[in-house]
Design a protein around this motif. Structure first.
Motif, PDB file in Angstrom:
ATOM      1  N   GLU A   1       0.793  -1.226   0.000  1.00 47.98           N
ATOM      2  CA  GLU A   1       0.000   0.000   0.000  1.00 47.98           C
ATOM      3  C   GLU A   1       0.829   1.281   0.000  1.00 47.98           C
ATOM      4  O   GLU A   1       0.380   2.307  -0.537  1.00 47.98           O
ATOM      5  CB  GLU A   1      -0.948   0.003   1.207  1.00 47.98           C
ATOM      6  CG  GLU A   1      -1.973  -1.138   1.169  1.00 47.98           C
ATOM      7  CD  GLU A   1      -3.018  -1.023   2.259  1.00 47.98           C
ATOM      8  OE1 GLU A   1      -3.327   0.116   2.679  1.00 47.98           O
ATOM      9  OE2 GLU A   1      -3.535  -2.076   2.698  1.00 47.98           O
ATOM     10  N   LEU A   2       2.020   1.238   0.585  1.00 50.25           N
ATOM     11  CA  LEU A   2       2.847   2.442   0.629  1.00 50.25           C
ATOM     12  C   LEU A   2       4.072   2.349  -0.268  1.00 50.25           C
ATOM     13  O   LEU A   2       4.561   3.370  -0.765  1.00 50.25           O
ATOM     14  CB  LEU A   2       3.302   2.733   2.071  1.00 50.25           C
ATOM     15  CG  LEU A   2       2.220   3.080   3.088  1.00 50.25           C
ATOM     16  CD1 LEU A   2       2.855   3.389   4.444  1.00 50.25           C
ATOM     17  CD2 LEU A   2       1.374   4.250   2.622  1.00 50.25           C
ATOM     18  N   GLY A   3       4.591   1.139  -0.440  1.00 51.30           N
ATOM     19  CA  GLY A   3       5.787   0.969  -1.254  1.00 51.30           C
ATOM     20  C   GLY A   3       6.911   0.351  -0.444  1.00 51.30           C
ATOM     21  O   GLY A   3       6.749   0.022   0.732  1.00 51.30           O
ATOM     22  N   PRO A   4       8.089   0.174  -1.064  1.00 49.45           N
ATOM     23  CA  PRO A   4       9.226  -0.447  -0.386  1.00 49.45           C
ATOM     24  C   PRO A   4       9.615   0.303   0.882  1.00 49.45           C
ATOM     25  O   PRO A   4       9.627   1.538   0.921  1.00 49.45           O
ATOM     26  CB  PRO A   4      10.349  -0.370  -1.432  1.00 49.45           C
ATOM     27  CG  PRO A   4       9.636  -0.265  -2.741  1.00 49.45           C
ATOM     28  CD  PRO A   4       8.393   0.521  -2.465  1.00 49.45           C
ATOM     29  N   ILE A   5       9.935  -0.446   1.925  1.00 49.47           N
ATOM     30  CA  ILE A   5      10.253   0.125   3.239  1.00 49.47           C
ATOM     31  C   ILE A   5      11.704   0.596   3.260  1.00 49.47           C
ATOM     32  O   ILE A   5      12.632  -0.186   3.026  1.00 49.47           O
ATOM     33  CB  ILE A   5      10.015  -0.909   4.348  1.00 49.47           C
ATOM     34  CG1 ILE A   5       8.536  -1.321   4.378  1.00 49.47           C
ATOM     35  CG2 ILE A   5      10.443  -0.353   5.706  1.00 49.47           C
ATOM     36  CD1 ILE A   5       8.254  -2.542   5.242  1.00 49.47           C
ATOM     37  N   ASP A   6      11.908   1.884   3.567  1.00 46.96           N
ATOM     38  CA  ASP A   6      13.258   2.450   3.663  1.00 46.96           C
ATOM     39  C   ASP A   6      13.746   2.531   5.102  1.00 46.96           C
ATOM     40  O   ASP A   6      14.947   2.425   5.352  1.00 46.96           O
ATOM     41  CB  ASP A   6      13.270   3.874   3.073  1.00 46.96           C
ATOM     42  CG  ASP A   6      12.860   3.904   1.614  1.00 46.96           C
ATOM     43  OD1 ASP A   6      13.500   3.204   0.806  1.00 46.96           O
ATOM     44  OD2 ASP A   6      11.895   4.618   1.284  1.00 46.96           O
ATOM     45  N   LEU A   7      12.830   2.751   6.026  1.00 48.35           N
ATOM     46  CA  LEU A   7      13.201   2.986   7.422  1.00 48.35           C
ATOM     47  C   LEU A   7      12.246   2.236   8.330  1.00 48.35           C
ATOM     48  O   LEU A   7      11.031   2.319   8.160  1.00 48.35           O
ATOM     49  CB  LEU A   7      13.145   4.491   7.726  1.00 48.35           C
ATOM     50  CG  LEU A   7      13.255   4.931   9.187  1.00 48.35           C
ATOM     51  CD1 LEU A   7      14.611   4.565   9.772  1.00 48.35           C
ATOM     52  CD2 LEU A   7      13.010   6.434   9.305  1.00 48.35           C
ATOM     53  N   TRP A   8      12.814   1.493   9.301  1.00 47.55           N
ATOM     54  CA  TRP A   8      11.992   0.780  10.288  1.00 47.55           C
ATOM     55  C   TRP A   8      12.494   1.186  11.665  1.00 47.55           C
ATOM     56  O   TRP A   8      13.664   0.990  12.003  1.00 47.55           O
ATOM     57  CB  TRP A   8      12.114  -0.727  10.099  1.00 47.55           C
ATOM     58  CG  TRP A   8      11.170  -1.529  10.961  1.00 47.55           C
ATOM     59  CD1 TRP A   8      11.206  -1.651  12.319  1.00 47.55           C
ATOM     60  CD2 TRP A   8      10.059  -2.325  10.516  1.00 47.55           C
ATOM     61  NE1 TRP A   8      10.198  -2.472  12.756  1.00 47.55           N
ATOM     62  CE2 TRP A   8       9.473  -2.901  11.669  1.00 47.55           C
ATOM     63  CE3 TRP A   8       9.519  -2.619   9.264  1.00 47.55           C
ATOM     64  CZ2 TRP A   8       8.368  -3.743  11.599  1.00 47.55           C
ATOM     65  CZ3 TRP A   8       8.420  -3.449   9.197  1.00 47.55           C
ATOM     66  CH2 TRP A   8       7.852  -4.013  10.354  1.00 47.55           C
ATOM     67  N   ILE A   9      11.603   1.747  12.485  1.00 47.80           N
ATOM     68  CA  ILE A   9      11.953   2.186  13.834  1.00 47.80           C
ATOM     69  C   ILE A   9      11.237   1.297  14.837  1.00 47.80           C
ATOM     70  O   ILE A   9      10.006   1.285  14.906  1.00 47.80           O
ATOM     71  CB  ILE A   9      11.564   3.657  14.051  1.00 47.80           C
ATOM     72  CG1 ILE A   9      12.328   4.555  13.077  1.00 47.80           C
ATOM     73  CG2 ILE A   9      11.840   4.078  15.499  1.00 47.80           C
ATOM     74  CD1 ILE A   9      11.854   6.004  13.069  1.00 47.80           C
TER      75      ILE A   9
ATOM     76  N   GLY B   1      18.402   0.356   3.220  1.00 48.94           N
ATOM     77  CA  GLY B   1      17.425   0.544   4.282  1.00 48.94           C
ATOM     78  C   GLY B   1      18.109   0.802   5.614  1.00 48.94           C
ATOM     79  O   GLY B   1      19.307   0.561   5.774  1.00 48.94           O
ATOM     80  N   THR B   2      17.331   1.302   6.564  1.00 49.54           N
ATOM     81  CA  THR B   2      17.850   1.640   7.889  1.00 49.54           C
ATOM     82  C   THR B   2      16.898   1.114   8.951  1.00 49.54           C
ATOM     83  O   THR B   2      15.679   1.262   8.838  1.00 49.54           O
ATOM     84  CB  THR B   2      17.996   3.164   8.050  1.00 49.54           C
ATOM     85  OG1 THR B   2      18.952   3.649   7.105  1.00 49.54           O
ATOM     86  CG2 THR B   2      18.444   3.534   9.460  1.00 49.54           C
ATOM     87  N   ILE B   3      17.473   0.509   9.986  1.00 47.19           N
ATOM     88  CA  ILE B   3      16.716   0.043  11.148  1.00 47.19           C
ATOM     89  C   ILE B   3      17.233   0.797  12.367  1.00 47.19           C
ATOM     90  O   ILE B   3      18.441   0.823  12.628  1.00 47.19           O
ATOM     91  CB  ILE B   3      16.882  -1.471  11.356  1.00 47.19           C
ATOM     92  CG1 ILE B   3      16.391  -2.244  10.123  1.00 47.19           C
ATOM     93  CG2 ILE B   3      16.139  -1.931  12.609  1.00 47.19           C
ATOM     94  CD1 ILE B   3      16.765  -3.711  10.128  1.00 47.19           C
TER      95      ILE B   3
ATOM     96  N   VAL C   1      22.041  -0.438  10.704  1.00 50.37           N
ATOM     97  CA  VAL C   1      21.302  -0.579  11.955  1.00 50.37           C
ATOM     98  C   VAL C   1      22.012   0.247  13.017  1.00 50.37           C
ATOM     99  O   VAL C   1      23.240   0.215  13.144  1.00 50.37           O
ATOM    100  CB  VAL C   1      21.184  -2.062  12.387  1.00 50.37           C
ATOM    101  CG1 VAL C   1      22.540  -2.704  12.569  1.00 50.37           C
ATOM    102  CG2 VAL C   1      20.359  -2.194  13.653  1.00 50.37           C
ATOM    103  N   THR C   2      21.231   1.034  13.755  1.00 48.93           N
ATOM    104  CA  THR C   2      21.793   1.869  14.810  1.00 48.93           C
ATOM    105  C   THR C   2      20.850   1.863  16.001  1.00 48.93           C
ATOM    106  O   THR C   2      19.703   1.423  15.892  1.00 48.93           O
ATOM    107  CB  THR C   2      22.038   3.308  14.310  1.00 48.93           C
ATOM    108  OG1 THR C   2      22.756   4.050  15.299  1.00 48.93           O
ATOM    109  CG2 THR C   2      20.732   4.017  13.992  1.00 48.93           C
ATOM    110  N   MET C   3      21.351   2.340  17.143  1.00 45.28           N
ATOM    111  CA  MET C   3      20.548   2.388  18.358  1.00 45.28           C
ATOM    112  C   MET C   3      20.517   3.808  18.903  1.00 45.28           C
ATOM    113  O   MET C   3      21.491   4.559  18.759  1.00 45.28           O
ATOM    114  CB  MET C   3      21.108   1.448  19.430  1.00 45.28           C
ATOM    115  CG  MET C   3      21.133  -0.014  19.030  1.00 45.28           C
ATOM    116  SD  MET C   3      21.338  -1.107  20.462  1.00 45.28           S
ATOM    117  CE  MET C   3      19.730  -0.956  21.218  1.00 45.28           C
TER     118      MET C   3
ATOM    119  N   ALA D   1      18.262   8.125  12.133  1.00 46.88           N
ATOM    120  CA  ALA D   1      17.786   7.562  10.872  1.00 46.88           C
ATOM    121  C   ALA D   1      18.450   8.240   9.685  1.00 46.88           C
ATOM    122  O   ALA D   1      18.733   7.601   8.667  1.00 46.88           O
ATOM    123  CB  ALA D   1      16.270   7.704  10.774  1.00 46.88           C
ATOM    124  N   ASP D   2      18.710   9.541   9.808  1.00 43.20           N
ATOM    125  CA  ASP D   2      19.386  10.268   8.742  1.00 43.20           C
ATOM    126  C   ASP D   2      20.829   9.812   8.571  1.00 43.20           C
ATOM    127  O   ASP D   2      21.336   9.722   7.449  1.00 43.20           O
ATOM    128  CB  ASP D   2      19.381  11.774   9.047  1.00 43.20           C
ATOM    129  CG  ASP D   2      18.031  12.422   8.827  1.00 43.20           C
ATOM    130  OD1 ASP D   2      17.200  11.824   8.121  1.00 43.20           O
ATOM    131  OD2 ASP D   2      17.810  13.521   9.362  1.00 43.20           O
TER     132      ASP D   2
END
Length: 337
Positions: free
Chosen positions: A82-90, A137-139, A184-186, A228-229
């Motif tokens: 519905e939105l498209g490919p996922i770039d960022l997951w928090i 992508g970024t997590i 991936v970062t915290m 995320a940036d």
């Protein structure tokens, strides 16, 4: 892992119906990013979706229990369609119990672990299933100072946050080994004024509160969006209390044990007696279809800080280093004259 700002078109925020997750969604929405909002509470989800749309972005609220892997898989598939490919997951969803360990029932401890630790594992697995084929992508894992320093009355939460750190460190090594471009970062937070103190299961005699000093959710949201940036850094520490707690635990953990044994019970409770009729969101959402919208902030707004100098300095290390270097050069030049 460079410092180039990531280009995000579709973001996922778990725990989006209130608190830090909701503040983060609000901030991302101002950039025109399409946002999938994952949480269990229908009332809170609908409210934050309205806020995202009012900011001019697309919103997709999805009722999801992060402890249920199949629900998370289904959410990921719906988001992609519905939105498209996922770039960022928090990953931000959690639950817990305020009580001494021996007063927490085994099933309550298990449930907290399933939401607050395995929920991150499930979210990360689904995020990677969408990001790895595209090699981008970024997590962002939202952590806490309590991921490095356990405190009394929060054994279940502290155990889950510690586990997230170990899991993320292992995963980061694997991504580096695979030369993956998925980052991936915290982001480790201090005490934040969120509705959790109104809806987490509590067996404390007095109303639960965050350990002062307390920060506004916008401080956490700014740090999460900044991470995320630029996800090349392993982790971000938000607020001087977070930095001091982590560093002190590395240097004098035994001293902290004794200090928290003396102060940890009172500092997590207000003088007011606990409400015996307060809601609990451990097993079901407090902001379900018939529940209230708890919003972004809790009861401690008048005691909350809306800015963190330490967090700003942490995000702008090059500027800080340049300033310190310039000051040092100036002092040396002055002394020579």
């Amino acid at each position: 892992m460079g410092r180039k700002r990531q280009d995000t078109r579709v973001a996922v925020v778990t725990g989006a119906s209130a608190g830090v997750g909701r503040a983060t969604a609000q901030l991302l929405a101002r950039r025109g990013i399409a946002i999938a909002l994952l949480a269990r509470g229908r009332t809170g989800l609908d409210a934050v979706a309205d806020e995202v749309r009012a900011a001019g972005s697309r919103a997709l609220p999805v009722e999801t229990d992060m402890a249920d892997y199949e629900q998370v898989v289904a959410a990921g598939q719906r988001i992609n369609a519905e939105l498209g490919p996922i770039d960022l997951w928090i990953n931000d969803a959690f639950s817990s119990v305020f009580a001494p360990f021996q007063e927490i029932r085994p099933e309550e401890f298990r449930r907290t672990t399933e939401v607050s630790y395995l929920g991150y594992v499930h979210g990360t697995r689904v995020a990677l299933s969408h990001m790895t084929p595209r090699d981008r992508g970024t997590i962002v894992q939202v952590g806490s100072a309590l991921a490095y320093r356990g405190i009394p009355l929060q054994t279940a939460y502290c155990g889950a946050k510690h586990a997230v750190v170990g899991f993320t460190e292992s995963l980061r090594c694997e991504l580096l080994h695979d030369k993956s471009n998925v980052k991936v970062t915290m982001v480790h937070l201090p005490a934040v004024n969120t509705p959790q103190f109104d809806w987490l299961l509590s067996r404390l005699p007095r109303h639960a509160q965050p350990v002062p000093p307390i920060y506004d959710p916008i401080v956490a949201a700014r740090a999460i969006v900044a991470a995320a940036d630029r996800p090349g850094r392993r982790e971000y520490w938000v607020g001087a209390p977070t930095a001091l707690t982590i560093l002190a635990n590395r240097l004098v953990p035994g001293l902290l044990d004794r200090y928290l044994a003396r102060t940890g019970y009172n500092s997590q409770q207000t003088p007011q007696p606990a409400d015996p009729n307060r809601p609990s969101n451990l097993w079901r959402p407090a902001d379900g279809p018939d529940g209230p919208d708890f919003g972004t902030r809790g009861d401690f707004t008048n005691r909350s800080h809306g800015h963190s100098s330490q967090a700003w300095l942490s995000r702008h290390r090059l500027v800080t280093a340049a300033g310190l270097t310039g000051a040092a050069v100036g002092v040396l030049a002055w002394r020579r004259h």
